[in-house]
Motif scaffolding. Structure first.
Motif, PDB file in Angstrom:
ATOM      1  N   LYS A  59      39.909  42.275  40.132  1.00 50.28           N
ATOM      2  CA  LYS A  59      40.985  42.494  41.111  1.00 50.28           C
ATOM      3  C   LYS A  59      40.509  42.033  42.479  1.00 50.28           C
ATOM      4  N   ASN A  60      41.386  41.329  43.201  1.00 47.51           N
ATOM      5  CA  ASN A  60      41.051  40.926  44.567  1.00 47.51           C
ATOM      6  C   ASN A  60      41.473  42.027  45.538  1.00 47.51           C
ATOM      7  N   ASP A  61      41.278  41.791  46.840  1.00 47.55           N
ATOM      8  CA  ASP A  61      41.601  42.800  47.853  1.00 47.55           C
ATOM      9  C   ASP A  61      43.082  43.183  47.854  1.00 47.55           C
ATOM     10  N   ALA A  62      43.946  42.272  47.417  1.00 44.11           N
ATOM     11  CA  ALA A  62      45.383  42.548  47.372  1.00 44.11           C
ATOM     12  C   ALA A  62      45.792  43.233  46.068  1.00 44.11           C
ATOM     13  N   GLY A  63      44.820  43.481  45.178  1.00 40.24           N
ATOM     14  CA  GLY A  63      45.107  44.129  43.904  1.00 40.24           C
ATOM     15  C   GLY A  63      45.596  43.178  42.825  1.00 40.24           C
ATOM     16  N   GLU A  64      45.520  41.863  43.084  1.00 38.44           N
ATOM     17  CA  GLU A  64      45.972  40.864  42.109  1.00 38.44           C
ATOM     18  C   GLU A  64      44.851  40.590  41.103  1.00 38.44           C
ATOM     19  N   ALA A  65      45.241  40.376  39.854  1.00 38.73           N
ATOM     20  CA  ALA A  65      44.268  40.072  38.803  1.00 38.73           C
ATOM     21  C   ALA A  65      43.815  38.626  38.928  1.00 38.73           C
ATOM     22  N   PHE A  66      42.490  38.406  38.757  1.00 41.68           N
ATOM     23  CA  PHE A  66      41.998  37.040  38.758  1.00 41.68           C
ATOM     24  C   PHE A  66      40.864  36.878  37.763  1.00 41.68           C
ATOM     25  N   PHE A  67      40.665  35.625  37.346  1.00 39.51           N
ATOM     26  CA  PHE A  67      39.584  35.244  36.450  1.00 39.51           C
ATOM     27  C   PHE A  67      38.758  34.185  37.162  1.00 39.51           C
ATOM     28  N   GLU A  68      37.465  34.369  37.189  1.00 41.76           N
ATOM     29  CA  GLU A  68      36.592  33.410  37.856  1.00 41.76           C
ATOM     30  C   GLU A  68      36.350  32.233  36.916  1.00 41.76           C
ATOM     31  N   LEU A  69      36.715  31.034  37.352  1.00 39.36           N
ATOM     32  CA  LEU A  69      36.516  29.826  36.553  1.00 39.36           C
ATOM     33  C   LEU A  69      35.159  29.199  36.836  1.00 39.36           C
ATOM     34  N   SER A  70      34.712  29.310  38.060  1.00 37.88           N
ATOM     35  CA  SER A  70      33.376  28.878  38.473  1.00 37.88           C
ATOM     36  C   SER A  70      33.047  29.666  39.729  1.00 37.88           C
ATOM     37  N   SER A  71      31.934  29.353  40.348  1.00 37.52           N
ATOM     38  CA  SER A  71      31.527  30.137  41.511  1.00 37.52           C
ATOM     39  C   SER A  71      32.526  30.034  42.663  1.00 37.52           C
ATOM     40  N   LYS A  72      33.302  28.951  42.723  1.00 44.11           N
ATOM     41  CA  LYS A  72      34.238  28.785  43.830  1.00 44.11           C
ATOM     42  C   LYS A  72      35.657  28.458  43.371  1.00 44.11           C
ATOM     43  N   LYS A  73      35.971  28.764  42.122  1.00 41.15           N
ATOM     44  CA  LYS A  73      37.324  28.516  41.615  1.00 41.15           C
ATOM     45  C   LYS A  73      37.810  29.744  40.857  1.00 41.15           C
ATOM     46  N   ARG A  74      39.076  30.071  41.067  1.00 38.99           N
ATOM     47  CA  ARG A  74      39.671  31.236  40.411  1.00 38.99           C
ATOM     48  C   ARG A  74      41.051  30.911  39.863  1.00 38.99           C
ATOM     49  N   CYS A  75      41.419  31.649  38.838  1.00 44.76           N
ATOM     50  CA  CYS A  75      42.782  31.657  38.315  1.00 44.76           C
ATOM     51  C   CYS A  75      43.333  33.057  38.598  1.00 44.76           C
TER      52      CYS A  75
END
Length: 131
Positions: A59-75
């Motif tokens: 979860k990010n600061d806004a509470g949205e779900a994310f998946f880390e694709l690499s060290s600097k890329k997210r879905c």
């Protein structure tokens, strides 16, 4: 920009389907050198295809779900103006926080379903194999 984001998805999918991608040493994107082998290694480090573990979203600061694709890329899966979006984006560090950059793409659910269907049917892998 859209092609670059989709290409990252395809690299991740290729890694997850246990096919060997054909990495290049370095390429230049708008004056920035990008090490494709490093991006592939990042994707391999996040690969869960060989295990039976369930993948959990962060979860990010806004509470949205994310998946880390690499060290600097997210879905990130988010809602914007009542629409669900699948956002694939580069991030940068500012202090202790990771913030979204300009480079990325937001797919509507319909666009995401089309892309997912193409990947599941093997159409994308077929094109990758021909390269």
């Amino acid at each position: 920009q859209d092609c670059l984001a989709i290409r990252k998805i395809l690299i991740l999918h290729t890694v997850m389907s246990c096919e060997e991608p054909k990495p290049k040493k370095l390429k230049t994107v708008k004056g920035e050198e990008v090490d494709e082998e490093e991006e592939i290694a990042d994707a391999e480090n996040n690969d869960n295809s060989g295990s039976s573990q369930e993948v959990h979203a962060q979860k990010n600061d806004a509470g949205e779900a994310f998946f880390e694709l690499s060290s600097k890329k997210r879905c990130t899966v988010r809602s914007f103006k009542g629409n669900v979006l699948i956002d694939i984006r580069e991030y940068y560090e500012k202090g202790e926080k990771m913030l979204p950059g300009k480079k990325g793409i937001s797919l509507t659910l319909d666009q995401y379903e089309i892309l997912k269907d193409l990947i599941q049917k093997g159409a994308v892998d077929k094109e990758i194999a021909q390269m």
